[in-house]
Motif scaffolding. Structure first.
Motif, PDB file in Angstrom:
ATOM      1  N   UNK A 158     -95.029   7.002 -33.649  1.00  0.00           N
ATOM      2  CA  UNK A 158     -94.940   6.290 -35.049  1.00  0.00           C
ATOM      3  C   UNK A 158     -95.517   4.955 -35.043  1.00  0.00           C
ATOM      4  N   UNK A 159     -95.946   4.524 -36.109  1.00  0.00           N
ATOM      5  CA  UNK A 159     -96.342   3.058 -36.349  1.00  0.00           C
ATOM      6  C   UNK A 159     -95.112   2.255 -36.666  1.00  0.00           C
ATOM      7  N   UNK A 160     -95.214   0.839 -36.809  1.00  0.00           N
ATOM      8  CA  UNK A 160     -94.209   0.350 -37.220  1.00  0.00           C
ATOM      9  C   UNK A 160     -93.776   0.347 -38.613  1.00  0.00           C
ATOM     10  N   UNK A 161     -95.073   0.574 -39.407  1.00  0.00           N
ATOM     11  CA  UNK A 161     -94.810   0.561 -40.952  1.00  0.00           C
ATOM     12  C   UNK A 161     -94.224   1.946 -41.365  1.00  0.00           C
ATOM     13  N   UNK A 162     -94.732   2.983 -40.561  1.00  0.00           N
ATOM     14  CA  UNK A 162     -94.144   4.225 -40.641  1.00  0.00           C
ATOM     15  C   UNK A 162     -92.705   4.400 -40.215  1.00  0.00           C
ATOM     16  N   UNK A 197     -82.094  -3.006 -40.275  1.00  0.00           N
ATOM     17  CA  UNK A 197     -81.100  -3.514 -40.942  1.00  0.00           C
ATOM     18  C   UNK A 197     -81.318  -3.871 -42.660  1.00  0.00           C
ATOM     19  N   UNK A 198     -82.934  -4.040 -42.776  1.00  0.00           N
ATOM     20  CA  UNK A 198     -83.255  -4.007 -43.942  1.00  0.00           C
ATOM     21  C   UNK A 198     -83.229  -2.678 -44.718  1.00  0.00           C
ATOM     22  N   UNK A 199     -83.192  -1.636 -44.011  1.00  0.00           N
ATOM     23  CA  UNK A 199     -83.144  -0.435 -44.906  1.00  0.00           C
ATOM     24  C   UNK A 199     -81.726   0.000 -45.007  1.00  0.00           C
ATOM     25  N   UNK A 235     -73.966  10.731 -45.700  1.00  0.00           N
ATOM     26  CA  UNK A 235     -73.541   9.758 -44.619  1.00  0.00           C
ATOM     27  C   UNK A 235     -74.893   9.119 -44.089  1.00  0.00           C
ATOM     28  N   UNK A 236     -74.767   8.027 -43.682  1.00  0.00           N
ATOM     29  CA  UNK A 236     -76.042   7.470 -43.129  1.00  0.00           C
ATOM     30  C   UNK A 236     -76.135   7.600 -41.477  1.00  0.00           C
ATOM     31  N   UNK A 291     -86.966   4.608 -41.771  1.00  0.00           N
ATOM     32  CA  UNK A 291     -85.650   3.823 -42.038  1.00  0.00           C
ATOM     33  C   UNK A 291     -85.009   3.553 -43.471  1.00  0.00           C
ATOM     34  N   UNK A 292     -85.998   3.424 -44.422  1.00  0.00           N
ATOM     35  CA  UNK A 292     -85.782   3.242 -45.643  1.00  0.00           C
ATOM     36  C   UNK A 292     -85.159   4.515 -46.233  1.00  0.00           C
ATOM     37  N   UNK A 293     -86.003   5.718 -46.025  1.00  0.00           N
ATOM     38  CA  UNK A 293     -85.747   7.237 -46.587  1.00  0.00           C
ATOM     39  C   UNK A 293     -84.173   7.370 -45.850  1.00  0.00           C
TER      40      UNK A 293
END
Length: 139
Positions: free
Chosen positions: A81-85, A123-125, A98-99, A90-92
């Protein structure tokens, strides 16, 4: 604790001491009575109650195998995967309950920049369960 005296002057004076022996005797008799009767007060009706489980069945959290090879290529569960993908995934995954746990495998010769970027994206996600996977040294 003299109760009787051969002195005639003080023989008419009242006794000002309290005799503790009868009080101790009464206390010990009451203690024995309470010890004997206490087990008799705990009668209960013997019932064969049905067994039921009230525990919530929680599914174990999903795990994400995230790998970074020596060239800095990112892999999501073995898929490149690419970093953006990866950040979008991660956001999804961070929105799930549960996470999932993120198991990060990084090659020992990879630049730290790739590992730091991955940790920042996770962490941002909102993912807080990130573990580093390593192999133990052989003796």
């Amino acid at each position: 604790m003299a109760f009787a005296s051969f002195d005639r002057k003080s023989s008419s004076a009242p006794v000002s001491d309290i005799n503790m022996v009868p009080l101790i005797d009464v206390m010990l008799v009451l203690l024995v009575i309470f010890i004997v009767t206490a087990p008799l007060l705990t009668h209960a009706v013997k019932l064969d109650l049905p067994k039921a489980s009230s525990a919530v069945n929680q599914a174990p959290p999903q795990k994400i195998e995230f790998a970074i090879d020596a060239t800095g290529q990112l892999f999501w569960n073995g898929e490149p995967v690419s970093r953006e993908d990866a950040a979008a995934r991660f956001v999804a995954e961070g929105a799930k309950d549960p996470q999932p746990e993120v198991h990060l495998r990084a090659d020992q010769s990879v630049a730290y920049r790739f590992v730091a970027e991955t940790l920042a994206d996770a962490s941002k996600a909102g993912l807080s369960k990130v573990g580093f996977v390593s192999t133990p040294e052989t003796p």
